[in-house]
Structures are given as structure tokens and as C-alpha cells.
Design a protein around this motif. Structure first.
Motif, short mmCIF file in Angstrom:
data_model
loop_
_atom_site.label_atom_id
_atom_site.label_comp_id
_atom_site.label_asym_id
_atom_site.label_seq_id
_atom_site.Cartn_x
_atom_site.Cartn_y
_atom_site.Cartn_z
N GLY A 255 1.08 -1.12 -0.19
CA GLY A 255 -0.10 -0.17 0.15
C GLY A 255 0.97 1.14 0.06
O GLY A 255 0.47 2.17 -0.43
N THR A 256 2.04 1.10 0.51
CA THR A 256 2.78 2.40 0.91
C THR A 256 3.26 2.92 -0.81
O THR A 256 3.31 4.25 -0.87
N TRP A 257 3.57 1.98 -1.57
CA TRP A 257 3.73 2.55 -3.06
C TRP A 257 2.82 2.11 -4.14
O TRP A 257 3.15 1.97 -5.27
N TRP A 360 -2.76 5.44 -7.79
CA TRP A 360 -1.72 4.46 -7.99
C TRP A 360 -0.24 4.85 -7.38
O TRP A 360 0.53 4.08 -7.58
N ASP A 361 -0.34 6.12 -7.01
CA ASP A 361 0.86 6.58 -6.35
C ASP A 361 2.16 6.48 -7.51
O ASP A 361 2.97 5.90 -6.99
N THR A 369 1.95 8.42 -0.90
CA THR A 369 1.98 7.10 -0.41
C THR A 369 0.56 6.63 0.16
O THR A 369 -0.15 7.48 0.58
N TYR A 370 0.05 5.58 0.06
CA TYR A 370 -1.21 4.91 0.79
C TYR A 370 -2.12 5.53 0.17
O TYR A 370 -3.29 5.36 0.83
N SER A 371 -2.25 6.01 -1.09
CA SER A 371 -3.46 6.71 -1.64
C SER A 371 -4.77 5.88 -1.56
O SER A 371 -5.83 6.23 -1.17
N MET A 372 -4.62 4.58 -2.30
CA MET A 372 -5.93 3.54 -2.07
C MET A 372 -6.10 3.11 -0.80
O MET A 372 -7.19 3.07 -0.71
N VAL A 373 -5.29 3.04 0.00
CA VAL A 373 -5.49 2.27 1.34
C VAL A 373 -6.28 3.66 2.03
O VAL A 373 -7.53 3.34 2.57
#
Length: 426
Positions: A255-257, A360-361, A369-373
Motif C-alpha cells: 500500500g505504501t507504493w 496508484w501513487d 503514499t498509501y493513496s488507495m488504502v
């Protein structure tokens, strides 16, 4: 293609029925032993994760024996000089061995630094490829109760610890263990623990291991067997990694990237129904005997179920996404999730999140980071039923839809299950 879960469930039920008929049924061989601790990268000396590694490697619990951890750093770049190898501030295979030996000693373990990397770089270099075939080095590993695989590039683990038949662009399809890797496998099979961070996590999977690439390029151009096809192209190794974790594809820094789209693309390309991504400073502790995984650490673990999805070309609809956080568990035999907090059904309160640009960063974008999370967590806790985001890149631009469905559940600690992901090119 993996066996569909519906068939696997029928097979399991039949086996249980046969076992219940009577004592005449033949004994079933014991399943695989040992624990895997799959860390998504950026360990950051996290005490919870490190204590768990040492605890699981302790041969007698509170008894007099101590955990003995073999430290493998072959995924790192080799040291180019003796001074560089002994520099505690450097990042290379030898220096990283010193760092992790000190770190695990602080948590109460004895250590052995495995002197293997991909090349001989100076006179007297102790970290050399030939040591992967050394009976003495293998014996030291076999005498350990745990193994730690550090980060770097998982392709270097393939080069250093597997003997592979030549293949164009490194697209290996046939490999065998070196004696040192065989010793690592014996530690695990004896009930020990194998932990790995970043590349050391990813290398533990079976076939079709990811070797590089970004999410946008994965959907724009597809996946290629091998390594080094293009800087951002999605590449994978058909033979895979060490095969310790065979439940699903694996990915790190997840999720970070913003790697959700990349891993879904790879799973679809290679015929896998299930994929698992682990965030940074987070670990999935997997018991091979029970097939249960437990999440520990700071962020979360994503489980992506492609079985109910409809994926045609560059369009994907209905991938089921579960996101587990510290204290949550998953039974990989059934995909049942046990949350560490009470599960909630239906909507939360407040408005949903707005459309997120660069969801999708992209490394070239501005999403962070973590945009979708973050988008998913905001959605499940709101009164909305859908959240959206777009890629930074255009031509085409992809729109992501996150949909709350009847099966969606969420809980106060930040986890959720059965949220649907769709990617639609515009």
C-alpha cells in the motif's frame, strides 16, 4: 492456473468424510512445519516484529537455549572493498550482515552471518558466490533455529542461492537449491522460522515472482517474463522464488507504493486467483501447519481475490480486496477473516471521499503514499457506497472504483474485507 477454491473445498470435504468413516483409513502425513514472517520492507527496528522473530526461533521458550538466527544478505549489493564491508553506515551485503547481527543480538538471539553474495569484489572478500555450495556454511545455517533474509533485489537471491538453467533475460523456469538454500529449507521444515523483509519477503513465494515494474505500466503494456525489460515495465520470474509460501503471489512495500494495480495485473497474467501484499513496517506471520496468517506491525496486509473478478484486456472489475491490520487473522484454507475488533456491516457516517488524483501513487506523480488504502478506509467508514480515483498518467488514464458491496465488512482499527476494486481505462 490454481485449482478453483470450489473444487479445493469439495476435495477437503471429501477427505474429512473419508477420515470419519473409521479407523481403517490410512494415516495422513504431517503437514509442513515452521513459521514465515513476511515483512513488507522498512523494518525500522520495529520491536514487535523483531521480538516475534526471536520468539518463534527460540527452541525452548523460556528455557536456557537461545534463538540462533542465520542472517542472509545476498540481495544487497556486494561490498567493493574491505573498508566498505566493515563500515557500519554502508549498505552492502557484508555491512548489512554486521548491522542485523547486532540488531538481533540486542533482542536476545545468537547469530550467524551467511557469507554469500553474487560476486567476488576484492582480495580476501569473504562474501562470495561459491559459499552457497559450501558444506561448512550450509552446516552453520542448518544449526540455526531461524533465518532472516534481508532486503535489496530479490533477483540477487535467485542468482546467489538457486542454480538455474540458462534462460533469456533471466526468465528462469528450472532451478534447484544450492546446499545453503537446502539448509534454510531444513530449518523451516524442522519447525524453525524464516523471516524476510522487502526482497527477503518476496523471494519466499512460489511461481511467478514479481521482479520489477510500476502499476501504470503493468496495465498499459502488460507483464513480461524476465528482468530488466524496461525500467518501469512489469516483469516476473516464471520459476518464482523459494516456494516457502504457496498460498498466493507476494509483493512488498505494498500500500505504501500503490502496488495494488501492479499485483492484480500480474496475478491475472499468470493465472493466480489470490495475491497478498504487505505494507512497510508490517508483517504477516504465517503458520505453515495451520495455514493461518496473523498481521502484526504498523500498517496492513492486503489480500486480493481475483476468483470472482471479470478481467478482460486492460479492464478489471470486481476484484475483492481485504485489508487486515495488527491483530487480525486470515485462514487461507477458507479466506475467513477474524478481525481484532468488532466487524461492522453497512455504511458509516459522513460523506465519502472525493476523487483522488494519482491513486496508484505513480513515482512521477504527486499522490504520495498509501493513496488507495486511505481512500478505501475513508469510504468504508462513510455513508457513501463508492469512491473513485484516477491515475497521474494519461493516454489512457485509468479510473479506479472502490465499491462497498453486500459482503463488505469494516472495523474500527482500520481493517476491512470484501471491498471491490475495478480499473477502467478512459
Amino acid at each position: 492456473m490454481q485449482i478453483p477454491r470450489a473444487i479445493a473445498t469439495t476435495v477437503a470435504a471429501t477427505a474429512m468424510l473419508v477420515a470419519s468413516i473409521g479407523a481403517a483409513a490410512p494415516a495422513v502425513a504431517a503437514g509442513p512445519q515452521g513459521n514465515l514472517i513476511l515483512i513488507g520492507g522498512a523494518l525500522n527496528e520495529n520491536a514487535q516484529i523483531l521480538q516475534r522473530i526471536v520468539r518463534d526461533a527460540d527452541p525452548d521458550g523460556s528455557g536456557p537455549a537461545r534463538a540462533r538466527i542465520a542472517i542472509v544478505t545476498a540481495a544487497s549489493v556486494p561490498a567493493t572493498s574491505a573498508a566498505e564491508a566493515s563500515d557500519p553506515t554502508a549498505s552492502n551485503a557484508a555491512a548489512n550482515g554486521l548491522y542485523y547481527a547486532d540488531l538481533f543480538a540486542r533482542f536476545g538471539a545468537d547469530t550467524y552471518r551467511v557469507p554469500v553474495d553474487i560476486s567476488v569484489d576484492y582480495a580476501g572478500d569473504p562474501y562470495v558466490p561459491a559459499n552457497a555450495d559450501s558444506a561448512a556454511v550450509a552446516a552453520e545455517v542448518r544449526a540455526s533455529t531461524g533465518v532472516f533474509l534481508s532486503g535489496g533485489d530479490q533477483s540477487r537471491y535467485v542468482q546467489s542461492l538457486l542454480d538455474c538453467a540458462p534462460a533469456p533475460s533471466g526468465a528462469f523456469t528450472s532451478c534447484t537449491d544450492t546446499p545453503v538454500l537446502g539448509a534454510v529449507r531444513s530449518v523451516l521444515d524442522a519447525g524453525g522460522v524464516v523471516a524476510g523483509s522487502s526482497a527477503g519477503q518476496t523471494i519466499q513465494q512460489g511461481a511467478d515472482m514479481v521482479t520489477g515494474g510500476e502499476s501504470y505500466e503493468a496495465w498499459r503494456y502488460g507483464a513480461y517474463a524476465g528482468t530488466g525489460i524496461g525500467a518501469d515495465d512489469l516483469t516476473y520470474l516464471p520459476y518464482g522464488g523459494f516456494g516457502f509460501f504457496d498460498e498466493a503471489l507476494l509483493d512488498s512495500h505494498f500500500g505504501t507504493w500503490g502496488r495494488q494495480a501492479r499485483l492484480i495485473a500480474l496475478a491475472d497474467e499468470t493465472g493466480h486467483d489470490l495475491a497478498v501484499g504487505v505494507d512497510e513496517t508490517t508483517a504477516l506471520v504465517y503458520d505453515r501447519a495451520t495455514r493461518v496468517g496473523e498481521v502484526i506491525g504498523v500498517h496492513g496486509v492486503s489480500v486480493l481475490d481475483l476468483y470472482p473478478a471479470d478481467i478482460v484486456g486492460t479492464r478489471a472489475e470486481g476484484v475483492r480486496w481485504s485489508y487486515l491490520v495488527d491483530g487480525d487473522r486470515i485462514d487461507f484454507a477458507t479466506l475467513a477473516v477474524t478481525a481484532g475488533a468488532a466487524k461492522r456491516t453497512g455504511a458509516g457516517t459522513g460523506t465519502g471521499p472525493g476523487v483522488k488524483r494519482d491513486i496508484w501513487d505513480s513515482p512521477n506523480g504527486s499522490g504520495g503514499t498509501y493513496s488507495m488504502v486511505t481512500q478505501a478506509k475513508s469510504l468504508v467508514a462513510s455513508s457513501a457506497s463508492v469512491a473513485q480515483g484516477t491515475t497521474w498518467e494519461r493516454n489512457p488514464r485509468y479510473r479506479t472504483y472502490l465499491d462497498r458491496v453486500a459482503a463488505t465488512r469494516w472495523w474500527s482499527t482500520g481493517g476491512f474485507e470484501s471491498l471491490e476494486i475495478s480499473f477502467i481505462p478512459e
